[in-house]
Design a protein around this motif. Sequence first.
Motif, mmCIF file in Angstrom:
data_model
loop_
_atom_site.group_PDB
_atom_site.id
_atom_site.type_symbol
_atom_site.label_atom_id
_atom_site.label_comp_id
_atom_site.label_asym_id
_atom_site.label_seq_id
_atom_site.Cartn_x
_atom_site.Cartn_y
_atom_site.Cartn_z
ATOM 1 N N THR A 189 -22.534 72.893 -9.365
ATOM 2 C CA THR A 189 -23.111 73.965 -10.169
ATOM 3 C C THR A 189 -24.210 74.695 -9.418
ATOM 4 O O THR A 189 -24.859 74.137 -8.547
ATOM 5 C CB THR A 189 -23.707 73.424 -11.490
ATOM 6 N N GLY A 190 -24.401 75.926 -9.809
ATOM 7 C CA GLY A 190 -25.476 76.734 -9.252
ATOM 8 C C GLY A 190 -26.664 76.718 -10.200
ATOM 9 O O GLY A 190 -26.703 75.957 -11.167
ATOM 10 N N ALA A 191 -27.599 77.590 -9.920
ATOM 11 C CA ALA A 191 -28.785 77.706 -10.773
ATOM 12 C C ALA A 191 -28.427 78.412 -12.076
ATOM 13 O O ALA A 191 -27.508 79.222 -12.117
ATOM 14 C CB ALA A 191 -29.873 78.487 -10.045
ATOM 15 N N ALA A 192 -29.159 78.090 -13.103
ATOM 16 C CA ALA A 192 -28.960 78.749 -14.397
ATOM 17 C C ALA A 192 -29.607 80.125 -14.352
ATOM 18 O O ALA A 192 -30.635 80.324 -13.715
ATOM 19 C CB ALA A 192 -29.577 77.920 -15.517
ATOM 20 N N SER A 193 -28.973 81.080 -15.008
ATOM 21 C CA SER A 193 -29.594 82.396 -15.192
ATOM 22 C C SER A 193 -29.593 82.687 -16.685
ATOM 23 O O SER A 193 -28.688 82.278 -17.412
ATOM 24 C CB SER A 193 -28.846 83.474 -14.406
ATOM 25 N N TYR A 194 -30.618 83.382 -17.124
ATOM 26 C CA TYR A 194 -30.822 83.587 -18.551
ATOM 27 C C TYR A 194 -30.927 85.064 -18.903
ATOM 28 O O TYR A 194 -31.346 85.878 -18.102
ATOM 29 C CB TYR A 194 -32.106 82.876 -19.016
ATOM 30 N N ILE A 251 -32.155 83.971 -24.771
ATOM 31 C CA ILE A 251 -31.216 84.062 -25.897
ATOM 32 C C ILE A 251 -29.775 83.851 -25.438
ATOM 33 O O ILE A 251 -28.856 83.824 -26.244
ATOM 34 C CB ILE A 251 -31.346 85.412 -26.636
ATOM 35 N N GLY A 252 -29.564 83.689 -24.132
ATOM 36 C CA GLY A 252 -28.242 83.445 -23.569
ATOM 37 C C GLY A 252 -28.418 82.970 -22.146
ATOM 38 O O GLY A 252 -29.488 83.132 -21.551
ATOM 39 N N GLY A 253 -27.394 82.361 -21.607
ATOM 40 C CA GLY A 253 -27.493 81.891 -20.230
ATOM 41 C C GLY A 253 -26.145 81.540 -19.664
ATOM 42 O O GLY A 253 -25.140 81.508 -20.377
ATOM 43 N N GLU A 254 -26.154 81.293 -18.360
ATOM 44 C CA GLU A 254 -24.929 80.864 -17.697
ATOM 45 C C GLU A 254 -25.259 80.066 -16.450
ATOM 46 O O GLU A 254 -26.338 80.209 -15.877
ATOM 47 C CB GLU A 254 -24.030 82.044 -17.359
ATOM 48 N N VAL A 255 -24.326 79.217 -16.084
ATOM 49 C CA VAL A 255 -24.403 78.411 -14.873
ATOM 50 C C VAL A 255 -23.073 78.595 -14.163
ATOM 51 O O VAL A 255 -22.017 78.428 -14.772
ATOM 52 C CB VAL A 255 -24.617 76.913 -15.208
ATOM 53 N N SER A 256 -23.122 78.952 -12.889
ATOM 54 C CA SER A 256 -21.863 79.079 -12.151
ATOM 55 C C SER A 256 -21.452 77.692 -11.663
ATOM 56 O O SER A 256 -22.288 76.826 -11.415
ATOM 57 C CB SER A 256 -22.019 80.037 -10.969
ATOM 58 N N ILE A 257 -20.146 77.496 -11.565
ATOM 59 C CA ILE A 257 -19.620 76.225 -11.084
ATOM 60 C C ILE A 257 -18.471 76.511 -10.131
ATOM 61 O O ILE A 257 -17.631 77.368 -10.384
ATOM 62 C CB ILE A 257 -19.185 75.304 -12.240
#
Length: 184
Positions: A80-85, A98-104
């Motif tokens: 996984t990569g770093a989380a972005s929000y 209010i939302g986020g994602e993590v690349s994998i």
Amino acid sequence: MNIALHSSSPTSISYVSVSSQPKDEAQKKDNTSTQASSQKTKNPQKLNEDEKRVVRDLQSRDSQVKAHEAAHQAAGGGMTGAASYTYQQGPDGKMYAIGGEVSISTKGGSTPQEAIANARQVAAAAMAPANPSAQDYSVASSARVMEMKAQQQLSRQRLEEIQGKESYKNSSSTLKMTNIDLEA
């Protein structure tokens, strides 16, 4: 291939200041004193009850989003990569996730066994949060397809090995029979 695991799609938590003034007067006041009202809303002690409720809702959402993305990262390990929000400013002037994602990374593998292990880790990372999003289910489904394809490849290799041994066994018994026939 990199895909993103999302917390539930960003939803904006809106807040509206309730005023007893007529609409035109309220708009006029908003247009002429934007700076004064933004300073007013940045002081938590001066928030009205609706704004305080919105701040509590935003704080709760912020915690949920960050926990969701942290679960993906913990289960994904080095994949996984770093989380972005995605952030929204609350009536108190603070920014809330209010939302986020993590690349994998959904890399295959140099062997079917490695591809199976990678696919299982991707699926585990996707389903790690307490409340997986639709995107999380989609990623897990794709990982399971990747795992099944690797399982099929592994089965084909094992079948070829077995058939190869049987073929060798059959050919060597034919040779023995031939030897027996020649000696007789």
